[in-house]
Design a protein around this motif. Sequence first.
Motif, PDB file in Angstrom:
ATOM      1  N   GLU A 177       0.825  -1.208   0.000  1.00 24.94           N
ATOM      2  CA  GLU A 177       0.000   0.000   0.000  1.00 24.94           C
ATOM      3  C   GLU A 177       0.858   1.257   0.000  1.00 24.94           C
ATOM      4  OE1 GLU A 177      -3.983  -1.660   2.307  1.00 24.94           O
ATOM      5  OE2 GLU A 177      -2.277  -0.939   3.469  1.00 24.94           O
TER       6      GLU A 177
ATOM      7  N   LEU B 142      -7.924  -2.324  -9.149  1.00 24.22           N
ATOM      8  CA  LEU B 142      -7.460  -2.809  -7.852  1.00 24.22           C
ATOM      9  C   LEU B 142      -8.468  -3.733  -7.175  1.00 24.22           C
ATOM     10  CD1 LEU B 142      -5.818   0.450  -6.465  1.00 24.22           C
ATOM     11  CD2 LEU B 142      -4.647  -1.659  -7.154  1.00 24.22           C
TER      12      LEU B 142
ATOM     13  N   ALA C 191      -6.460  -7.062  -6.008  1.00 32.49           N
ATOM     14  CA  ALA C 191      -6.170  -6.460  -4.707  1.00 32.49           C
ATOM     15  C   ALA C 191      -7.501  -6.332  -3.947  1.00 32.49           C
ATOM     16  CB  ALA C 191      -5.482  -5.114  -4.886  1.00 32.49           C
TER      17      ALA C 191
ATOM     18  N   GLU D  70      -6.694  -1.052  -1.017  1.00 31.95           N
ATOM     19  CA  GLU D  70      -5.754  -0.391  -1.914  1.00 31.95           C
ATOM     20  C   GLU D  70      -6.436   0.759  -2.663  1.00 31.95           C
ATOM     21  OE1 GLU D  70      -4.071  -4.097  -0.663  1.00 31.95           O
ATOM     22  OE2 GLU D  70      -6.006  -3.692  -1.588  1.00 31.95           O
TER      23      GLU D  70
END
Length: 381
Positions: A10, A57, A68, A72
Amino acid sequence: MTDLLYSEIEEELRASVRALLADRCPPENTLARCETGEPYDRALWQTLARDLGAASLAVPEEAGGAGASVREAAVVLEELGRAAAPTPYLGSAVLATTALLALEDADGGGDGAEAAKPLASLAAGERTAALAVPLSAMPGTGAFPSAVRADSAGTLTGTVTSVADAAAADVLIVPAEGRDGPGLYAVEATAAALAVVPRTSLDLTRPVADLTFTGTAARRLAGAGQAPAALERALLTGAGLLASEQLGIAEWCLTATVAYLKDRRQFGRQLGSFQALKHRLADLWLEVVGARAAARYAADTLATGDPDAPVAVAVAASHCGELAVRAAEECVQLHGGIGMTWEHPAHLYLKRAKADQIALGTPDRHRAALAALVDLPAPVG
């Protein structure tokens, strides 16, 4: 116990987005762009969405995304708030994408193949989308916020006002009421019988538009079995991640004000050396720290599917919404006369903070929702 600290990945993502925005989206560029008829920086959006992969993401790898999570995505929104960046990230990568993801994740009743068509192009950064609901729409109301009607042929009729990022969208995800109940439909921005009318927005970096459908051709994505849940998930995620943007706004305002007070001198002293100003900034810093915890927890509960997500979102939205406005007001006031000028970016942050405060539910409405969620009785008398 949930770890709300930023992971190494991150922090690397933050560094990449911050470097891009520092290079391509300095305040002077944003101010100049606000005076044109093209508020969005499309080249910046392409780099952010496609080259950095920010639009993908929260999309699983099997659907063409980065695999992700919204944690994120929340980091990206912090940086976009910090830069007051004119991009359609909230409307496209958060609201519209989350609604489509909810359809793909649904068990039965939805057409995952139809939802996957726009989702893949959004994740790749090839196209942008907008969720056709008023920017003020709030999660948790139990209502299906749509004034649009769908007939048996799948054409849409009706008007939706104040839709964020609609002017930049290639495709619209439209909630509509049909004969068999609520549904979600995809409409191409170039479709005939669709009018997109820009409206004056307080936030110069996030334009809104009214959408009018007059027998507009649409593709049905989901019916009554899936559409309400998908829309609720999109609004809840949007409200939760908007808190991260508000956190970024507050952080910029605090950092810029501290830097100014260290540099500005009056009566032979730094302004920042006066005790009254120190106390105001110390109080603001404490509120920013609390807002970061609230925003991070909301993002984490959304990312993990925690049943506490509605409570976490209500807390974050109510706290961060008011903090961003207060931080922006302090920024304008403590910059003195220059804070009131068009050339200084402080007004951009104040306008975005105020517009964000009424987006996806006001702090008062979120507090009322929170009271119901935690069984807190209303005051008597």
